[in-house]
Design an enzyme around this catalytic site. Structure first.
Site, PDB file in Angstrom:
ATOM      1  N   SER A  21      27.636  37.526  10.312  1.00  0.00           N
ATOM      2  CA  SER A  21      27.776  38.537   9.265  1.00  0.00           C
ATOM      3  C   SER A  21      27.557  39.937   9.828  1.00  0.00           C
ATOM      4  CB  SER A  21      26.743  38.272   8.167  1.00  0.00           C
ATOM      5  OG  SER A  21      26.800  39.275   7.186  1.00  0.00           O
ATOM      6  N   ALA A  70      22.444  50.829  12.470  1.00  0.00           N
ATOM      7  CA  ALA A  70      21.672  51.021  11.241  1.00  0.00           C
ATOM      8  C   ALA A  70      22.659  51.321  10.121  1.00  0.00           C
ATOM      9  CB  ALA A  70      20.665  52.152  11.401  1.00  0.00           C
ATOM     10  N   CYS A 131      15.267  42.163   5.007  1.00  0.00           N
ATOM     11  CA  CYS A 131      15.340  43.384   4.188  1.00  0.00           C
ATOM     12  C   CYS A 131      13.952  43.823   3.753  1.00  0.00           C
ATOM     13  CB  CYS A 131      16.184  43.129   2.946  1.00  0.00           C
ATOM     14  SG  CYS A 131      17.809  42.496   3.309  1.00  0.00           S
ATOM     15  N   LYS A 166      17.959  33.363   7.071  1.00  0.00           N
ATOM     16  CA  LYS A 166      18.146  34.098   8.331  1.00  0.00           C
ATOM     17  C   LYS A 166      16.910  34.940   8.606  1.00  0.00           C
ATOM     18  CE  LYS A 166      21.502  36.770  10.955  1.00  0.00           C
ATOM     19  NZ  LYS A 166      22.851  37.375  10.976  1.00  0.00           N
ATOM     20  N   ASN A 193      18.031  37.410  13.747  1.00  0.00           N
ATOM     21  CA  ASN A 193      18.638  38.667  13.357  1.00  0.00           C
ATOM     22  C   ASN A 193      18.328  39.672  14.464  1.00  0.00           C
ATOM     23  OD1 ASN A 193      19.831  40.715  11.795  1.00  0.00           O
ATOM     24  ND2 ASN A 193      19.032  39.832   9.905  1.00  0.00           N
ATOM     25  N   GLY A 244      22.559  35.599  18.410  1.00  0.00           N
ATOM     26  CA  GLY A 244      21.906  36.647  19.182  1.00  0.00           C
ATOM     27  C   GLY A 244      22.399  36.685  20.620  1.00  0.00           C
ATOM     28  N   GLY A 245      23.299  37.610  20.916  1.00  0.00           N
ATOM     29  CA  GLY A 245      23.756  37.806  22.286  1.00  0.00           C
ATOM     30  C   GLY A 245      24.743  36.788  22.808  1.00  0.00           C
TER      31      GLY A 245
END
Length: 303
Positions: A21, A70, A131, A166, A193, A244-245
């Protein structure tokens, strides 16, 4: 012939490769590059209860072996997604998708997930608890086991489809948070994340990003992601989506050996729109080199 199929909490995927996402939109921008139906699935743009414009610009900063963003969850809101994006998506993607949901209160999460749970195209709900909790002093839901569990319970109460939580890597003990989500009824965990990062413009003596800090992703975070996938998959009895990566077929296999049942590809899509296509093409070749006949057999083989 290598069998690339995997089972993700009851959802069967042709292969374990899933664009993450925030890096694939609603698939619309990528469908003109290749037939995106070759993907196992994809996690569409993070969706919130109300429409969000996102953070002020600049929102992106380049880094060695990665990037910082961001964006601020810019999206049209859940009602617009249901009325417009999902019907359009049906025209060019013919598999179940993963709905990524964000919120700023427990009620936000439950409201948005309940609506998306009713959509035929949605196969899995991916709940992003990274969040800030606006009712809890601004600390992320995902940094506290009880807060993460509270969101999990609220979402599970109003949904019928598999719920993956997540998690943020910006914590001391990822296992305690994952286990709290599992005990609260989560069907799976997605991690990681982005890490929290920052760049400074040394000429102008100010942060590169207007928000000062942002999510650090890309190749550099891969070892952190593999470590957390390994830890959580050993501690929990629910499937893990690794993220991740990841930028190659070898990365996918490594992540699965650490314990991932499926693997998300994030920042690599922004570098090369063909990243996922190339990974899917190379995956059988890499499996053959390693003597892997069925990719699901390597999930969690590393002790």
């Amino acid at each position: 012939m290598v069998d690339l199929s995997v089972n993700l909490a009851g959802l069967k995927l042709d292969n374990p490769v899933i664009p993450a996402s925030g890096t694939f939109g609603f698939g619309k921008e990528f469908k003109d590059f290749y037939d995106i139906n070759i993907l196992g699935s994809f996690s569409f743009k993070g969706t919130t209860r109300e429409a969000r414009f996102g953070n002020p610009t600049p929102r992106i900063a380049e880094c060695k072996n990665g990037m910082i963003n961001a964006v601020g969850l810019q999206n049209p809101g859940v009602h617009h997604v249901i009325e417009h994006e999902l019907p359009e998506m049906k025209e060019y993607f013919h598999k179940k998708v993963i709905a990524n949901v964000s919120g700023f209160s427990v009620e936000d999460y439950a409201y948005t997930c309940e609506l998306l749970d009713k959509e035929e195209q949605v196969g899995i709900l991916e709940v992003n608890v990274s969040c800030p909790n606006v009712h809890g002093g601004g600390m992320s839901f995902g940094t506290d086991p009880e807060c993460a569990a509270e969101v999990t319970r609220a979402v599970k109460k109003v949904t019928t489809k598999p719920v993956f939580i997540k998690l943020s890597p910006n914590v001391t003990d990822i296992v305690s948070i994952a286990k709290a989500c599992e005990e609260a009824g989560a069907d799976g965990i997605c991690l990681i994340n982005t890490l929290l990062g920052m760049r400074i413009d040394i000429k102008n003596r100010k942060p590169v990003i207007a928000n000062k800090m942002g999510g650090f992703s890309g190749d550099a975070v891969f070892p952190v992601a593999v470590r957390m996938v390994y830890q959580v998959s050993k501690a929990c009895n629910i499937p893990v989506m690794g993220c991740g990566g990841v930028s190659s077929a070898k990365d996918v296999i490594e992540m699965m050996m650490a314990g991932a049942s499926a693997v998300q590809v994030g920042a690599a899509n922004l570098v090369d729109p063909f990243a996922c296509k190339n990974i899917i093409t190379e995956l059988p070749k890499e499996c053959e080199k390693l003597g892997i006949e069925k990719i699901s057999d390597v999930i969690g083989v590393v002790e």
